[in-house]
Motif scaffolding. Structure first.
Motif, mmCIF file in Angstrom:
data_model
loop_
_atom_site.group_PDB
_atom_site.id
_atom_site.type_symbol
_atom_site.label_atom_id
_atom_site.label_comp_id
_atom_site.label_asym_id
_atom_site.label_seq_id
_atom_site.Cartn_x
_atom_site.Cartn_y
_atom_site.Cartn_z
ATOM 1 N N TYR A 38 1.128 -0.865 0.015
ATOM 2 C CA TYR A 38 -0.133 -0.036 -0.175
ATOM 3 C C TYR A 38 1.174 1.528 -0.013
ATOM 4 O O TYR A 38 2.042 1.432 0.623
ATOM 5 C CB TYR A 38 -0.781 0.038 1.056
ATOM 6 N N LEU A 39 1.007 1.834 -0.907
ATOM 7 C CA LEU A 39 1.532 3.685 -1.145
ATOM 8 C C LEU A 39 0.294 4.032 -0.654
ATOM 9 O O LEU A 39 -0.591 4.503 -1.256
ATOM 10 C CB LEU A 39 2.189 3.356 -2.418
ATOM 11 N N GLN A 40 0.728 5.037 0.554
ATOM 12 C CA GLN A 40 -0.200 6.231 0.616
ATOM 13 C C GLN A 40 -0.144 7.138 -0.038
ATOM 14 O O GLN A 40 1.059 7.543 -0.747
ATOM 15 C CB GLN A 40 0.155 7.173 2.177
ATOM 16 N N GLY A 41 -1.380 8.106 -0.535
ATOM 17 C CA GLY A 41 -1.545 9.389 -0.999
ATOM 18 C C GLY A 41 -2.525 9.923 -0.832
ATOM 19 O O GLY A 41 -3.099 9.658 -0.027
ATOM 20 N N ALA A 86 -3.999 8.723 -12.694
ATOM 21 C CA ALA A 86 -4.544 9.511 -11.855
ATOM 22 C C ALA A 86 -4.414 10.084 -10.038
ATOM 23 O O ALA A 86 -4.305 10.316 -9.470
ATOM 24 C CB ALA A 86 -6.061 9.727 -11.593
ATOM 25 N N ALA A 87 -3.717 8.115 -9.774
ATOM 26 C CA ALA A 87 -3.578 8.267 -8.766
ATOM 27 C C ALA A 87 -1.743 8.082 -7.939
ATOM 28 O O ALA A 87 -1.926 8.544 -7.020
ATOM 29 C CB ALA A 87 -3.557 6.483 -8.402
ATOM 30 N N GLY A 88 -1.226 9.178 -9.396
ATOM 31 C CA GLY A 88 0.184 9.665 -8.435
ATOM 32 C C GLY A 88 1.192 8.473 -8.665
ATOM 33 O O GLY A 88 2.514 7.870 -7.756
ATOM 34 N N LEU A 89 0.651 7.152 -9.455
ATOM 35 C CA LEU A 89 1.903 6.321 -9.148
ATOM 36 C C LEU A 89 2.493 5.776 -10.642
ATOM 37 O O LEU A 89 1.667 5.844 -11.086
ATOM 38 C CB LEU A 89 0.762 3.998 -9.123
ATOM 39 N N PRO A 90 3.986 5.337 -10.323
ATOM 40 C CA PRO A 90 4.422 5.278 -11.822
ATOM 41 C C PRO A 90 4.517 4.081 -12.520
ATOM 42 O O PRO A 90 4.489 3.180 -11.478
ATOM 43 C CB PRO A 90 6.239 5.668 -10.843
ATOM 44 N N LEU A 158 -2.488 -1.191 -4.308
ATOM 45 C CA LEU A 158 -1.437 -0.120 -3.489
ATOM 46 C C LEU A 158 -2.483 1.545 -3.018
ATOM 47 O O LEU A 158 -1.693 2.181 -2.745
ATOM 48 C CB LEU A 158 -0.713 0.383 -4.717
ATOM 49 N N THR A 159 -3.427 1.095 -3.685
ATOM 50 C CA THR A 159 -4.344 2.502 -2.882
ATOM 51 C C THR A 159 -5.281 2.178 -1.935
ATOM 52 O O THR A 159 -5.934 3.228 -1.907
ATOM 53 C CB THR A 159 -5.162 3.116 -4.402
ATOM 54 N N THR A 160 -5.398 1.017 -1.531
ATOM 55 C CA THR A 160 -6.095 0.618 -0.329
ATOM 56 C C THR A 160 -5.871 0.578 1.098
ATOM 57 O O THR A 160 -4.846 -0.938 0.247
ATOM 58 C CB THR A 160 -7.436 -0.105 -1.126
#
Length: 294
Positions: A38-41, A86-90, A158-160
């Protein structure tokens, strides 16, 4: 002299770490696997309700399973790419999940290209058969579908966060409690399994680096690489069972009793953005299913 030996010790540690990094670069990078991380954003996708993200992911998978067109598959992959942006993930972070399954993708294409009847484009030696154009097309489509599955699932994890994912699964499966289905235990098991994936990946990478420092060779053909990975299985299994035992003891020491009289600090709320996202995915999934059938 003490200061000198301390400086030499630090220098040796730095050189050893640099050598291990260079050796690790020659090996497949397991750290590229982001499934379960999980990547915080602060993006809009991060802020969506986990239930809506789970529903949208299931809709996308259902549309991919039902679609028979390469155009639909390309649109689905493009949508996942736009959502990652849109989620800012590379993009490199997302594509890293395809490296571990790359042999499976190549095997899928090869088997279909060999066993599917059709127009031969390449004859195999020793009368072993032929590579057909229809087989290559079908294998490529199935490999692309599986890649889209992996990318979509990675975007969800990654977003949750794991806690939000467990709460969302438990809320969606709530009606099954009427038939005495262990909803809370099922959601917790799925979340723990996803959470253990990056932990086991990091543990495997650590064991491989330790083996390389002792002279292990992971290069060579597929058979040699498979044999070289066998010494990693036993310590990896021991580590996995040890972590599972520690987790069980930690849960028991905190008086874990399932969902009996359980309260929540954060209550899930289905906002307008979640409704809009779900409706858009329903429309998009319907369009994917209709492509190639009209």
């Amino acid at each position: 002299q003490i200061v000198y030996f301390e400086q030499m010790y630090c220098l040796n540690c730095m050189l050893f770490f640099e050598v291990m990094q260079n050796l690790g670069g020659l090996l497949p990078r397991l750290s590229d696997i982001t499934l379960g991380r999980y990547l915080q954003g602060q993006s809009l996708i991060h802020k969506l309700d986990p239930r809506s993200k789970i529903i949208c992911t299931l809709l996308l998978m259902a549309a991919l399973m039902g679609s028979r067109s390469g155009v639909a598959l390309g649109c689905a992959v493009l949508l996942v790419g736009v959502l990652c942006r849109a989620a800012g993930l590379p993009l490199r972070l997302m594509l890293g999940n395809l490296k571990p399954v790359l042999p499976l993708l190549l095997l899928t294409v090869s088997i279909h290209a060999w066993l599917t009847p059709g127009e031969a484009i390449l004859l195999l030696p020793w009368q072993a058969g032929a590579i057909t154009a229809e087989g290559v097309s079908q294998g490529t489509f199935l490999a692309g579908r599986f890649s889209a599955f992996v990318l979509g699932t990675s975007l969800l994890t990654l977003t949750t966060s794991p806690l939000e994912l467990a709460d969302g699964l438990e809320s969606l499966l709530g009606p099954l409690r009427r038939i005495r289905f262990p909803v809370h235990e099922f959601a917790m098991t799925v979340t723990i399994a996803l959470r253990f994936i990056p932990i086991l990946v990091d543990e495997t990478e650590r064991l491989r680096r330790a083996q390389v420092s002792r002279g292990a060779d992971f290069e060579g053909g597929p058979i040699k690489r498979t044999r070289s990975l066998l010494p990693l299985l036993l310590p990896l299994f021991i580590s996995a069972f040890t972590r599972a035992d520690k987790l069980a003891l930690a849960m028991e020491s905190r008086c874990y009793r399932g969902d009996t009289n359980r309260t929540r600090f954060r209550v899930l709320t289905y906002s307008l953005a979640d409704s809009v996202a779900t409706i858009l995915f329903i429309i998009f999934s319907g369009l994917l299913l209709s492509v190639g059938r009209i």
